[in-house]
Design an enzyme around this catalytic site. Structure first.
Site, PDB file in Angstrom:
ATOM      1  N   ASP A  64      45.706  51.527  34.107  1.00  0.00           N
ATOM      2  CA  ASP A  64      44.357  51.538  34.664  1.00  0.00           C
ATOM      3  C   ASP A  64      43.443  50.888  33.632  1.00  0.00           C
ATOM      4  O   ASP A  64      43.534  51.196  32.439  1.00  0.00           O
ATOM      5  CB  ASP A  64      43.931  52.988  34.925  1.00  0.00           C
ATOM      6  CG  ASP A  64      42.637  53.103  35.721  1.00  0.00           C
ATOM      7  OD1 ASP A  64      41.620  52.529  35.273  1.00  0.00           O
ATOM      8  OD2 ASP A  64      42.642  53.762  36.777  1.00  0.00           O
ATOM      9  N   SER A 147      31.508  36.928  40.866  1.00  0.00           N
ATOM     10  CA  SER A 147      31.334  36.987  42.313  1.00  0.00           C
ATOM     11  C   SER A 147      30.054  36.249  42.687  1.00  0.00           C
ATOM     12  O   SER A 147      29.173  36.050  41.846  1.00  0.00           O
ATOM     13  CB  SER A 147      31.240  38.454  42.758  1.00  0.00           C
ATOM     14  OG  SER A 147      30.803  38.572  44.096  1.00  0.00           O
ATOM     15  N   TYR A 160      27.716  47.438  43.736  1.00  0.00           N
ATOM     16  CA  TYR A 160      28.580  46.294  43.454  1.00  0.00           C
ATOM     17  C   TYR A 160      27.770  45.133  42.894  1.00  0.00           C
ATOM     18  O   TYR A 160      28.164  44.501  41.907  1.00  0.00           O
ATOM     19  CB  TYR A 160      29.315  45.862  44.723  1.00  0.00           C
ATOM     20  CG  TYR A 160      30.253  44.697  44.502  1.00  0.00           C
ATOM     21  CD1 TYR A 160      31.497  44.899  43.925  1.00  0.00           C
ATOM     22  CD2 TYR A 160      29.898  43.402  44.868  1.00  0.00           C
ATOM     23  CE1 TYR A 160      32.364  43.832  43.709  1.00  0.00           C
ATOM     24  CE2 TYR A 160      30.748  42.340  44.654  1.00  0.00           C
ATOM     25  CZ  TYR A 160      31.982  42.554  44.080  1.00  0.00           C
ATOM     26  OH  TYR A 160      32.835  41.492  43.868  1.00  0.00           O
ATOM     27  N   LYS A 164      28.293  43.349  39.230  1.00  0.00           N
ATOM     28  CA  LYS A 164      28.665  41.952  39.039  1.00  0.00           C
ATOM     29  C   LYS A 164      27.585  41.166  38.295  1.00  0.00           C
ATOM     30  O   LYS A 164      27.887  40.219  37.558  1.00  0.00           O
ATOM     31  CB  LYS A 164      28.989  41.307  40.391  1.00  0.00           C
ATOM     32  CG  LYS A 164      30.350  41.725  40.933  1.00  0.00           C
ATOM     33  CD  LYS A 164      31.467  41.365  39.955  1.00  0.00           C
ATOM     34  CE  LYS A 164      32.839  41.784  40.424  1.00  0.00           C
ATOM     35  NZ  LYS A 164      33.894  41.417  39.457  1.00  0.00           N
TER      36      LYS A 164
END
Length: 278
Positions: A64, A147, A160, A164
């Site tokens: 992880d 992204s 999110y 990013k």
């Protein structure tokens, strides 16, 4: 393949068991690199090895990205197996499925923030911390999966998008801090058909963005981007990763993000306001 752009390179890719991470791993192998693929799903990692034309150039680590000890072990195993580390690709992440602020309760916001940022941002930083000494030795590079949400809104929800944006800032800061020995760049991807999952804290860990693509039909409207008929296959997004990893091709480039998003930056506003219905 002999004579590729990454012939003789050794790379470590986080989140490499599926999606864009796996596509990058396969492309790096095709370009001549040896690759350590790190991911949480041992079955996916085994499949990467089975699918490789030359399994001797593939090493896998089940881990992880929130586990610093395992990241350090992955770097050490890469150097032991392949003699060095030239490229770190930080890639593991989760998407919030555009869960807007007005659809998040206080407790959900609290726990989902911690999960998303610990994977999407902290995971990148921990990997860079584990890898930088060996990257200095090889005068290597870091390539971060960014992204369209690193630059523009509504590529996700606030969690999110903020994560990013944070990765973009992290990429730029590390490009400064690690220069001139290590180059740090990013690839800002648009939407693609992958097994990208959501946060477990929002009960979205079992949901894959690929399921949404599977529901599309011939009558489904194309995405509202200039290259609306462009590919959503992760393999078609891998070229910039190769370019940025190859010092012979991109030696003077650092602190830069290549957008591979179908032209979102020239689209203009899809709608004037996101909260008209409030």
């Amino acid at each position: 393949m002999s004579g590729g752009w990454l012939e003789g390179y050794a790379a470590l890719i986080t989140g490499g068991g599926s999606g864009i991470g796996r596509a990058v791993a396969e492309r790096f192998l095709a370009e001549g690199a040896a690759v350590t693929v790190l991911g949480r799903d041992a079955d996916q990692l085994d499949d990467v090895v089975r699918s490789a034309a030359d399994p001797s150039r593939v090493h896998t680590v089940t881990a992880d990205v929130r586990d610093s000890d395992r990241l350090h072990a992955a770097v050490a195993e890469t150097v032991e197996r392949f003699g060095k580390l030239d490229t770190l690709v930080t890639n593991a992440g989760v998407w919030d499925y555009q869960r807007q602020l007005t659809r998040l309760g206080a407790e959900e916001l609290d726990t989902a923030f911690d999960e998303i940022f610990s994977i999407n941002v902290k995971g990148y930083l921990l990997a860079a911390q584990a890898a930088w000494p060996d990257l200095v030795k090889s005068r290597g590079s870091i390539v971060m999966t960014l992204s369209n949400a690193s630059f523009y809104v509504n590529g996700g929800g606030p969690l999110y998008t903020a994560s990013k944006h944070a990765c973009l800032g992290l990429m730029r800061e590390l490009a400064y801090e690690l220069a001139p020995k290590v180059r740090v760049n990013g690839v800002a991807c648009g939407g693609m058909n992958t097994d990208l999952r959501g946060p477990e804290t929002l009960a979205l860990g079992g949901r894959s963005i690929g399921a949404s693509f599977a529901k599309r039909t011939a009558d489904t409207p194309p995405p509202p981007i200039p290259l609306h008929d462009s590919s959503t296959d992760p393999r078609d997004f891998t070229g910039p990763y190769v370019l940025l990893a190859a010092r012979e091709q991109s030696g003077p480039i650092t602190g830069h993000a290549i957008s591979v998003d179908g032209g979102i930056g020239v689209r203009g506003f899809a709608r004037a306001a996101g909260g008209d219905e409030l």
